[in-house]
Write an enzyme that holds these catalytic residues in place. Structure first.
Site, PDB file in Angstrom:
ATOM      1  N   HIS A 194      11.266 -10.880  -0.148  1.00 37.45           N
ATOM      2  CA  HIS A 194      11.192 -11.455   1.192  1.00 37.45           C
ATOM      3  C   HIS A 194      10.690 -12.898   1.144  1.00 37.45           C
ATOM      4  O   HIS A 194      10.886 -13.653   2.097  1.00 37.45           O
ATOM      5  CB  HIS A 194      10.335 -10.602   2.142  1.00 37.45           C
ATOM      6  CG  HIS A 194       8.887 -10.533   1.807  1.00 37.45           C
ATOM      7  ND1 HIS A 194       8.331  -9.543   1.028  1.00 37.45           N
ATOM      8  CD2 HIS A 194       7.854 -11.336   2.156  1.00 37.45           C
ATOM      9  CE1 HIS A 194       7.032  -9.728   0.918  1.00 37.45           C
ATOM     10  NE2 HIS A 194       6.719 -10.812   1.602  1.00 37.45           N
ATOM     11  N   ASP A 223      12.655  -5.371  -2.856  1.00 36.45           N
ATOM     12  CA  ASP A 223      11.842  -6.530  -2.495  1.00 36.45           C
ATOM     13  C   ASP A 223      11.438  -7.295  -3.747  1.00 36.45           C
ATOM     14  O   ASP A 223      10.270  -7.340  -4.125  1.00 36.45           O
ATOM     15  CB  ASP A 223      10.596  -6.095  -1.702  1.00 36.45           C
ATOM     16  CG  ASP A 223       9.940  -7.272  -0.977  1.00 36.45           C
ATOM     17  OD1 ASP A 223      10.443  -8.405  -1.098  1.00 36.45           O
ATOM     18  OD2 ASP A 223       8.921  -7.049  -0.296  1.00 36.45           O
ATOM     19  N   GLY A 303       0.181 -14.164   2.270  1.00 37.28           N
ATOM     20  CA  GLY A 303       0.078 -15.115   1.169  1.00 37.28           C
ATOM     21  C   GLY A 303      -0.049 -14.436  -0.169  1.00 37.28           C
ATOM     22  O   GLY A 303       0.212 -15.033  -1.214  1.00 37.28           O
ATOM     23  N   SER A 305       1.852 -11.955  -0.956  1.00 38.62           N
ATOM     24  CA  SER A 305       3.188 -11.451  -1.253  1.00 38.62           C
ATOM     25  C   SER A 305       3.699 -11.968  -2.596  1.00 38.62           C
ATOM     26  O   SER A 305       3.589 -13.161  -2.901  1.00 38.62           O
ATOM     27  CB  SER A 305       4.175 -11.885  -0.166  1.00 38.62           C
ATOM     28  OG  SER A 305       4.129 -11.017   0.929  1.00 38.62           O
ATOM     29  N   SER A 320       4.447  -6.364  -1.891  1.00 40.75           N
ATOM     30  CA  SER A 320       5.486  -6.408  -0.858  1.00 40.75           C
ATOM     31  C   SER A 320       4.859  -6.584   0.523  1.00 40.75           C
ATOM     32  O   SER A 320       5.061  -7.600   1.180  1.00 40.75           O
ATOM     33  CB  SER A 320       6.328  -5.133  -0.907  1.00 40.75           C
ATOM     34  OG  SER A 320       7.264  -5.093   0.151  1.00 40.75           O
TER      35      SER A 320
END
Length: 349
Positions: A194, A223, A303, A305, A320
């Site tokens: 993402h 993802d 942040g 991620s 994720s």
């Protein structure tokens, strides 16, 4: 194979008493195993037992692999292999059928579900946005599944952990670098899909010079994203521990329910927790459904991620999303690294 009650069981001392499960006294010595070794034994037994297997998990307190089975013959096979057998009511096929029912009838933004081997049920979680008619609909589907599912409510909101800030930046957004990898002899890194769906060029400082550009991306469904280095930035195979030291990473491994894991990310830095479920499905909203995720108790925030989930020197997952934060806690989901490596034909390095 998934679970959602491992933390409480480890803290209180494992017992195997529930409304739909019973234990038998082992006739063979139960092997003492690391979480990685338990995961390998679980894979082998799952293949050998076939439809007689009903999930498994790692008992961190006793360092044993607990394997759910549906009959005594399968239990004996588990004991001979050094696992701890547990005869349960719901077969894995029945639990997978329950998951399919949820997918068909209750795919609602703000929900997740995964098979929990501890309760021998599919645990369905709804975040705080699921209310009114959506909550009633979800509850009706879960109730119809009877003893195969249970419904829980989360105080937070399921969402990918991307922010608009050891970080990677691009186009006004911030994520975290996961793991450095090698593909066709060239340096790349993994992060969340993402993130790479939203950002194509990356720097290691806000407004800084480019260090890499996207080479591949999958989201939703999966993802994970792959970024090719375009600069001479050093790219050692290690994870920042935010204390002046790093953790070398020598390879990738599959997660095991009950495994202790560590996450490193640019917002909240380093936190530990346990794997509570595998193959989790999460409905983030806006049609963004991701499957096959690792569910944990490790906290994370926007942040983080794409950041690293690891156990010792093994890469386990990419951050994720989830609910909550590092103050209140919550559920957190990770993309398995081995799947991302296979998809991109890359390797840790």
């Amino acid at each position: 194979m998934a679970g959602s009650a491992v933390v409480a069981l480890v803290a209180a001392g494992i017992t195997f008493q529930s409304a739909n499960a019973s234990d038998d006294v082992p006739q063979f010595t139960v092997r003492t195993l690391t979480a990685n070794a338990a995961g390998k034994l679980a894979t082998t037994l799952g293949q050998d037992l076939g439809g007689d297997a009903a999930g498994s998990y790692y008992d961190a307190a006793s360092k044993n692999l607990v394997v759910n089975v549906v009959d005594q013959a399968a239990a004996e096979q588990v004991r001979q292999a050094g696992g701890r057998a547990r005869v349960v009511t719901n077969s894995l096929a029945e639990l997978l059928s329950a998951r399919q029912t949820l997918t068909a009838k209750a795919t609602i933004p703000g929900t997740s579900w995964a098979v929990d081997p501890v309760s021998n049920k599919v645990v369905v979680t709804a975040d705080r946005t699921v209310d009114g008619a959506a909550w009633d609909r979800l509850g009706a589907v879960v109730d119809a599944l009877g003893g195969k599912a249970e419904l829980k409510k989360s105080a937070g909101e399921f969402k990918p952990f991307i922010a608009g800030g050891d970080a990677i930046w691009g186009n006004g957004g911030r994520c975290s670098l996961g793991f450095n990898v090698v593909k066709d002899g060239e340096p790349y890194f993994l992060t969340a899909g993402h993130c790479t769906e939203a950002i194509s060029s990356w720097s290691d400082a806000q407004g800084g010079a480019e260090i890499g550009t996207n080479a591949g991306s999958e989201f939703p469904g999966n993802d994970f994203g792959l970024v090719k280095y375009t600069s001479d930035t050093p790219h050692p195979s290690e994870v920042d521990l935010y204390n002046g030291s790093t953790q070398p990473i020598t390879g990738a491994a599959e997660a095991t329910v009950g495994m202790t894991v560590t996450r490193s990310g640019s917002t909240t830095q380093v936190h530990d927790g346990q794997v509570t479920a595998l193959d989790a499905t999460v409905n983030y909203g806006n049609g963004d459904i991701v499957e096959g995720l690792i569910q944990t108790t490790v906290c994370a925030e926007p942040g983080d991620s794409g950041g690293s989930l690891f156990a010792g020197d093994k890469a386990i997952g990419l951050t994720s999303g989830g609910s909550g934060d590092c103050t209140s806690g919550g559920e957190t989901f990770f993309q398995p690294v081995p799947e991302a490596l296979a998809a991109f034909e890359a390797e840790i390095g």
